[in-house]
Each structure stands twice: as structure tokens, then as C-alpha cells.
Scaffold this motif. Sequence first.
Motif, short mmCIF file in Angstrom:
data_model
loop_
_atom_site.label_atom_id
_atom_site.label_comp_id
_atom_site.label_asym_id
_atom_site.label_seq_id
_atom_site.Cartn_x
_atom_site.Cartn_y
_atom_site.Cartn_z
N ALA A 18 101.17 91.61 157.62
CA ALA A 18 102.32 90.74 158.52
C ALA A 18 101.89 90.71 159.79
N VAL A 19 102.03 89.58 160.23
CA VAL A 19 102.14 89.27 161.99
C VAL A 19 103.19 88.35 162.38
N ASN A 20 103.64 88.73 163.48
CA ASN A 20 104.89 88.22 164.04
C ASN A 20 106.17 88.22 162.99
N GLY A 21 106.02 89.40 162.16
CA GLY A 21 107.35 89.41 161.21
C GLY A 21 107.09 88.55 160.09
N CYS A 22 106.10 87.97 159.91
CA CYS A 22 105.76 87.09 158.67
C CYS A 22 104.79 87.66 157.83
N VAL A 23 104.81 87.58 156.66
CA VAL A 23 103.70 88.03 155.68
C VAL A 23 102.69 87.06 155.55
N ILE A 24 101.38 87.21 155.87
CA ILE A 24 100.27 86.21 155.66
C ILE A 24 99.42 86.65 154.58
N SER A 25 99.41 87.84 153.95
CA SER A 25 98.79 88.21 152.97
C SER A 25 99.33 89.29 151.97
N GLU A 26 99.26 89.36 150.95
CA GLU A 26 99.76 90.42 149.92
C GLU A 26 99.16 90.13 148.61
N SER A 27 98.59 91.38 148.22
CA SER A 27 98.24 91.37 146.72
C SER A 27 98.33 92.86 146.33
N PRO A 61 114.98 88.75 153.11
CA PRO A 61 113.48 88.59 152.66
C PRO A 61 112.70 88.47 153.83
N LEU A 62 111.32 88.81 153.86
CA LEU A 62 110.31 88.57 154.84
C LEU A 62 109.90 87.12 154.51
N ALA A 68 108.03 98.39 151.48
CA ALA A 68 108.91 99.55 152.34
C ALA A 68 108.32 100.25 153.22
N ASN A 69 107.22 100.21 153.19
CA ASN A 69 106.36 100.86 154.10
C ASN A 69 106.19 99.89 155.17
N LEU A 70 105.77 98.73 154.81
CA LEU A 70 105.57 97.49 155.83
C LEU A 70 106.73 97.57 156.61
N ARG A 71 107.92 97.61 155.98
CA ARG A 71 109.29 97.42 156.72
C ARG A 71 109.52 98.42 157.49
N LEU A 72 109.07 99.62 157.41
CA LEU A 72 109.11 100.72 158.37
C LEU A 72 108.22 100.25 159.47
N GLY A 73 107.00 100.06 159.21
CA GLY A 73 106.41 99.68 160.36
C GLY A 73 106.57 98.52 161.18
N LEU A 74 107.29 97.66 160.75
CA LEU A 74 108.02 96.50 161.35
C LEU A 74 109.08 97.19 162.15
N ILE A 133 100.15 99.85 162.76
CA ILE A 133 100.97 98.83 163.90
C ILE A 133 100.59 98.65 165.01
N ASP A 134 100.17 97.30 165.00
CA ASP A 134 99.30 96.84 166.34
C ASP A 134 100.20 96.25 167.29
N THR A 135 100.60 96.64 168.32
CA THR A 135 101.50 96.51 169.27
C THR A 135 101.11 95.16 170.21
N GLU A 136 99.83 94.98 170.01
CA GLU A 136 99.28 93.97 171.04
C GLU A 136 99.21 92.71 170.31
N LYS A 137 98.52 92.75 168.98
CA LYS A 137 98.67 91.58 168.00
C LYS A 137 99.85 91.34 167.32
N ASN A 138 101.16 92.27 167.62
CA ASN A 138 102.36 91.91 166.95
C ASN A 138 102.28 92.10 165.39
N ALA A 139 101.16 92.98 164.87
CA ALA A 139 100.95 92.96 163.41
C ALA A 139 101.22 94.12 162.72
N VAL A 140 101.42 94.32 161.29
CA VAL A 140 101.57 95.45 160.58
C VAL A 140 100.67 95.33 159.39
N ILE A 141 100.00 96.30 159.28
CA ILE A 141 99.38 96.31 157.63
C ILE A 141 99.57 97.61 156.98
#
Length: 506
Positions: free
Chosen positions: A43-52, A7-8, A215-221, A288-296
Motif C-alpha cells: 500500500a502506498v498513500n493508503g491505497c493498495v497497489i498490489s496484492e496476491s 475498504p481500502l 489485518a497486518n497491513l492495516r496495523l502498519g497503516l 512501514i516506510d515513513t518517507e515513501k508513505n508505504a506499507v508492505i
Amino acid sequence: MKLTKAPLLRTSPEKQGVSSARVLQALQALDANENEVHGVMIAVNGCVISESWPRPFAPEFPHTNHSMGKSWTCTAVGIACTKGLLSPDDLLVDLLAEEFKLYGIEPSEAMRAVKVRDVMSMSCGMTSMPHFDDCWMENFLRFPIEKKPGTYFCYNSVGSCVLGALVEKLTGKPIDVFLKEELFDKIGVGDGDLVWRKFGNNVCAEPGTSSTTEANLRLGLFYLAKGYADGSQIVSEEWMNEATRKQIDTTNDPGTEDAKLGYGWQLWMCQKPGVYRFDGGQGQFCLIDTEKNAVISLHEGGVHPHGVQKTLDILQALLRDMTSTAMPEDSDALCALRAYESSRSLPCPEIRAIPEKACEMEGTYVVREGHANFWMEAFPGNVEFYHMFYDSSVARDIQFLNLKVEKQTLVVTVNQRSVFYVALDGTLKAEKTYQVMPDLPMTCCHGFFADDNTVHFTVHWLNSWMAYDVTLKRDGLDLLISVSKSMRHEGKPPVIQTAKARKIGF
């Protein structure tokens, strides 16, 4: 970043260098837009910071991906390349020699030059897309190549289907089975998280996917991790680097502003440097933001002509405002963010008293004139690709309709098999019904009686962005049926279907 099937982790935005207030501002901007956002995860740095997910949408419901499914398909190609089963530089005429022979096609010199990489970058040399029906493979192989492969961009969903067929041919397994064995279990995509429908030729291919927002987030990660997951390099870093860079110019694309910034391998470049995205019609995104290590990851029902671009602008503005270091937690702002996430909902339905004579509409009706249905259609009124996924055992049009009022619910049974529970008390409740695509069963119906003889209700298909307005009006023994199918995503008036049914067994 290490990606596993576990789990994330969930953290506050501040712990990952993002202001809770800024995330809240972005969510509010998305909801203020004319689009209808159905699910979003950040998700930032592999951690989910917001979801809804706005009620009645829910995290466990797979949602239509449309062309975002191309990125799932291309990932399978990447795995096959990493395993040595094929190469981006392989020629289609070699890989599909049997198919050319089967269809009696002598490939042109131009076709003989088309490589797998040209199909992945939608630069195979075609200047329009071949006809999209169950014969898409033959249509593709017969289609003229008018430009030098690798030099001209032309959006081509049929080519994406060919990529899926290549994976199946070379692995001996349907693409969904191959991905489950090689990827899903390693990145945490579980059974039911991704539904991959088959065409009439029994091949799983894009645009047949629906998946959960996670699932799409995990593909982005997985892409952010350069193809590394669960302790192994599933897709080579070299392939990932090629896939995620600009392969072809797309300034001739008629779509959004971001669609003119270049194309990689079944994915798009974005305005913000270092950002690329998986992209599907009506706003199915994974940035996918490679600079900010973020996925939306986001699912929505976008509005023509500028709705999805507004969504991209809001998300990229949020990415620009992210920092690289943790910041002090703002408990009030975090509390406000979490409250907003949990309170999101589709607009409250209209509530009216149920007339005393509403029960007189009860009974079974058989359609005598016209045609109408409640099923999911991306482009109603046209013979379009969704119809290729329909279960042939389920009638496409309404033949029988049974109505029954049970307390605060109108139960509508279509063709003695598919049941729609229409809430008459203003509630938004997810229900299952049997439909022409049985693996996407979730609906939410709500409505009201306008008078003794007329009921209006809305059918939300919760596995997609589609929603239809239905009116049933009793005229003696006849029932007039009207179904309005929104075309907001095309900027066109709704498609109206009408039928007349006669009450039987009274």
C-alpha cells in the motif's frame, strides 16, 4: 493519511508513484527466492497497489504471525498508556505487586528498577529468556536481572507475554477483547481477521496470534498515521514516536543483518532510513516506510539461514525505487502485473493413475506402535510453545486412521474426528478439518499412489507456513505411517515420526 474502517482503495502502482514493472520484478524476485511467500500486500498513500496469495492460500485465511504478534500486543499497551491506565515509566514491581506476593517472590534491587519501557524494548536486564511454559509469568518474575535495565538487549518473548498480561490486568479484559473495542472496529479489522489463542493460564499473549495479511497491513497503516484512525487519536503521537524509534542497540543479536540495526518498542529498525518493521519468525513482516508513505505486509515460510534477509532486501529495494509523484500508467506492464498476481500458485502436485487395487488399503487402522501426527508444530520433536495452545480434548497422536478412496480423493480420517481430503488429481483445494487448534482449520492435501500398497501425500496447513509429507504403506494387515516434518526454517533435517497400525474390523 486518513485511516478508516472502510475498504481500502485499490489503484494502479503508477498512480502512487510506482512502476508496475518494478512491482512485478519484486514479486518475481520473491518467488525466485527459496522462501515460500503465502501472501503479500503493498500500500502506498493508503491505497493498495498490489496484492496476491498463491493458491490455495487466500486473503481471508489468518496466517501464523509468530513474533509479529508482539506489535499487536504493544499497540494495546500504547492504547492503555494513552488512556492513562499505565505509563512506559511505571515500575513492574508496582504493577505486578500482587503477582510477586502470589508467587512468594521478593524482587531484587535490579528487578525493582525494571520499567514497562524496558520490557517493551527487550532491555529489562536479562541475559537470556526465561523458560517458556504455562508458568511464564512466575518464570519471568523469578528470573535474575544481570544487566542494568535499559542498557542491554536480549530477545525475550516471555516479556512480551507479560505486557499482554498487564493490559488484561489494568483493563479487566482479555487483550483481544480490549483491542476489538478500542482498535479493530476503527481500523477495519473484522471478526475472524485475527485469531488470538490463549495459554493454559487463560491469558491471551504473544506469540499466540494469527491474522490475515490485510489485518497486518492495516496495523502498519495505523502506525504510519501515528496512531490516528476513524477520526480520533487512539494512541498518542508521542507514544508512537517513542515506539518507532531506536530504543536499544542490537548489534549482539545473532539473527539477520537487519536484526542488528536496533529495536524500538516490540518492533525493529531496518536498513533503509525511515523504515521500521513488525517481524515474526520465518518471515512474517510488515514494513512501514515513513518517507515513501508505504506499507508492505507479507506472510511466508522462510528458509534458514538467509531466506528472510533476502526477503527484506527485496522489499527494501522496492521501497527505495518508489517516487513521490504519480506517473503515466503503463497499461502493458500493469496487465502483466495483474496477470502474475492472479496466476501465483504453489507448485503443481504430481499426478499418477490410481491403481485398481488401491481400494484394498481402505479400512480402519488402530496404532499399536510408535507415534505420529499431522498437527501444526513450529519445532517438531521438541516440547515447544505451540503445544501450549492445543485443545486438550483432541488427541495429540494418531490413534485411529480410516482410509477411503472416493473417485479422485483419498479421505483420511484421524481419530474418527479430523478429516483430510487428499486430492489425487493434482488439484490444490482448501478444506477445513478439525484439529488441535480448532480456530486454524484450513488445509490443502494432495498426493498419489506409488503402487497398490503405498500412498504419498502432503498436508499444507494454510493458516501457517507448515507442510508435512506423509507416507502410508500397507504390509498385510499392518499400515506403516511415516510423517516428515520440514525443518528448513532451522537448517536441520526433517523430523520423522513413525507408527505402525493394525487393520481392524476386516
